[in-house]
Design a protein around this motif. Structure first.
Motif, PDB file in Angstrom:
ATOM      1  N   SER A 214      36.173  39.691  34.655  1.00  0.00           N
ATOM      2  CA  SER A 214      35.555  39.967  34.060  1.00  0.00           C
ATOM      3  C   SER A 214      35.754  41.274  33.092  1.00  0.00           C
ATOM      4  O   SER A 214      34.515  41.905  32.029  1.00  0.00           O
ATOM      5  N   LYS A 242      37.564  34.720  31.078  1.00  0.00           N
ATOM      6  CA  LYS A 242      36.146  33.698  31.849  1.00  0.00           C
ATOM      7  C   LYS A 242      36.237  32.417  32.448  1.00  0.00           C
ATOM      8  O   LYS A 242      37.455  32.172  32.455  1.00  0.00           O
ATOM      9  N   ARG A 243      35.680  32.362  33.220  1.00  0.00           N
ATOM     10  CA  ARG A 243      36.213  31.092  34.103  1.00  0.00           C
ATOM     11  C   ARG A 243      36.223  29.613  34.264  1.00  0.00           C
ATOM     12  O   ARG A 243      35.004  29.467  33.719  1.00  0.00           O
ATOM     13  N   VAL A 244      36.643  29.064  33.779  1.00  0.00           N
ATOM     14  CA  VAL A 244      36.831  27.412  33.752  1.00  0.00           C
ATOM     15  C   VAL A 244      36.718  26.264  34.386  1.00  0.00           C
ATOM     16  O   VAL A 244      35.898  25.280  34.250  1.00  0.00           O
ATOM     17  N   TRP A 270      40.587  30.558  35.108  1.00  0.00           N
ATOM     18  CA  TRP A 270      40.906  31.674  34.375  1.00  0.00           C
ATOM     19  C   TRP A 270      41.298  31.654  32.918  1.00  0.00           C
ATOM     20  O   TRP A 270      42.634  30.803  32.981  1.00  0.00           O
ATOM     21  N   HIS A 272      41.152  33.487  29.275  1.00  0.00           N
ATOM     22  CA  HIS A 272      40.915  34.234  27.926  1.00  0.00           C
ATOM     23  C   HIS A 272      39.875  33.180  26.771  1.00  0.00           C
ATOM     24  O   HIS A 272      39.384  32.510  27.034  1.00  0.00           O
ATOM     25  N   PRO A 273      38.619  34.729  26.711  1.00  0.00           N
ATOM     26  CA  PRO A 273      37.524  33.785  25.956  1.00  0.00           C
ATOM     27  C   PRO A 273      37.723  32.784  24.610  1.00  0.00           C
ATOM     28  O   PRO A 273      36.680  32.260  24.607  1.00  0.00           O
TER      29      PRO A 273
END
Length: 276
Positions: A214, A242-244, A270, A272-273
């Motif tokens: 992050s 971002k952790r999905v 993870w 991209h945002p």
């Protein structure tokens, strides 16, 4: 290196790498030359097998007109690379050690035998390419098809082989190499070790992945004994991932179990945002 394994291998690794980090590449090649490979398990990690088979919801979506491209840095003998091929990926195994890749090619030759069921094609045959190079430099990308981005980057024992001083560079690099809609899959190991025990493998509790991915490229505060200083972290970066997904796998390599048989590894995924 299991929690139950004698400490002689750990001690040997700790002594072997008690030099500046920019000299580690040759040291890894020396270990391959001496056939001192305590990390080598001989088959893909069961947690990755299950993820690819059962959790397509957190994996990168298909791209029209080409196969999904995967990267395994520090691939060793390439078991996970060959597994990704079986799942239809255009898989790249990256190693700083040419001797390691010699071993990977030998393993590849053996794929197809009766005891190699794990490597059977599952939904479209992919491809494999072995690449010798430095993960942190662009030279190896000359051997990669396309624009040098990857739809899936798999990290299991690569980050744990790097001293904490290199984690900022690792996080910056994986973000650079990740395709816009790609996924980074981290099999978080070893989560149980105290930071003060050193490495490799270096202690990697889940909070380390969260902090660095992050805040890619940022040098974060560490205490020699206590490890990452979460209370001293700044705000996450706008370029951070971002952790999905985050969960413990049903099974993993034997080194990822506690003495009472409980899984200590975690899987994190993870993106991209702005990824879908």
């Amino acid at each position: 290196m299991s929690q139950d394994q004698p400490t002689d291998a750990r001690a040997a690794l700790l002594s072997h790498f008690s030099i500046p980090s920019d000299e580690h590449a040759k040291k890894w090649d020396d270990l391959w030359g001496a056939n001192f490979l305590p990390w080598d398990k001989g088959f893909p990690n069961p947690a990755l097998v299950d993820l690819l088979s059962e959790r397509k919801d957190v994996l990168p979506a298909a791209v029209e007109g080409r196969k999904l491209r995967a990267l395994v840095p520090g691939c060793g003998k390439g078991y996970d690379v060959l597994l990704l091929k079986a799942f239809g990926y255009e898989a790249y195994g990256l190693e700083v050690s040419g001797r390691a890749l010699e071993g990977a090619r030998e393993v590849e030759k053996g794929v197809g035998g009766e005891d190699q069921e794990v490597y059977r094609s599952r939904g479209g045959e992919g491809s494999v390419k072995w690449v010798e190079g430095n993960f942190f430099r662009d030279g190896f990308l000359e051997q990669v098809e396309g624009e040098g981005k990857f739809d899936l980057i798999y990290d299991h024992t690569f980050l744990s082989a790097l001293p904490p001083s290199m984690r900022a560079a690792w996080s910056k690099r994986v973000v650079e190499l990740l395709a816009p809609q790609g996924r980074i899959v981290c099999l978080e190991f070893p989560t149980y070790k105290p930071h003060s025990t050193g490495g490799p493998p270096w202690a990697l509790p889940p909070k380390v992945y969260v902090a660095h991915l992050s805040r890619p490229g940022e040098d974060l505060p560490y205490h020699e004994e206590e490890g990452l200083q979460e209370s001293k972290l700044g705000e996450p970066s706008k370029t951070g991932l971002k952790r999905v997904a985050h969960f413990q796998p049903k099974r993993t390599h034997n080194v990822g179990y506690s003495k009472d048989g409980k899984v200590t590894d975690w899987v994190s995924v993870w993106a991209h945002p702005d990824a879908q």
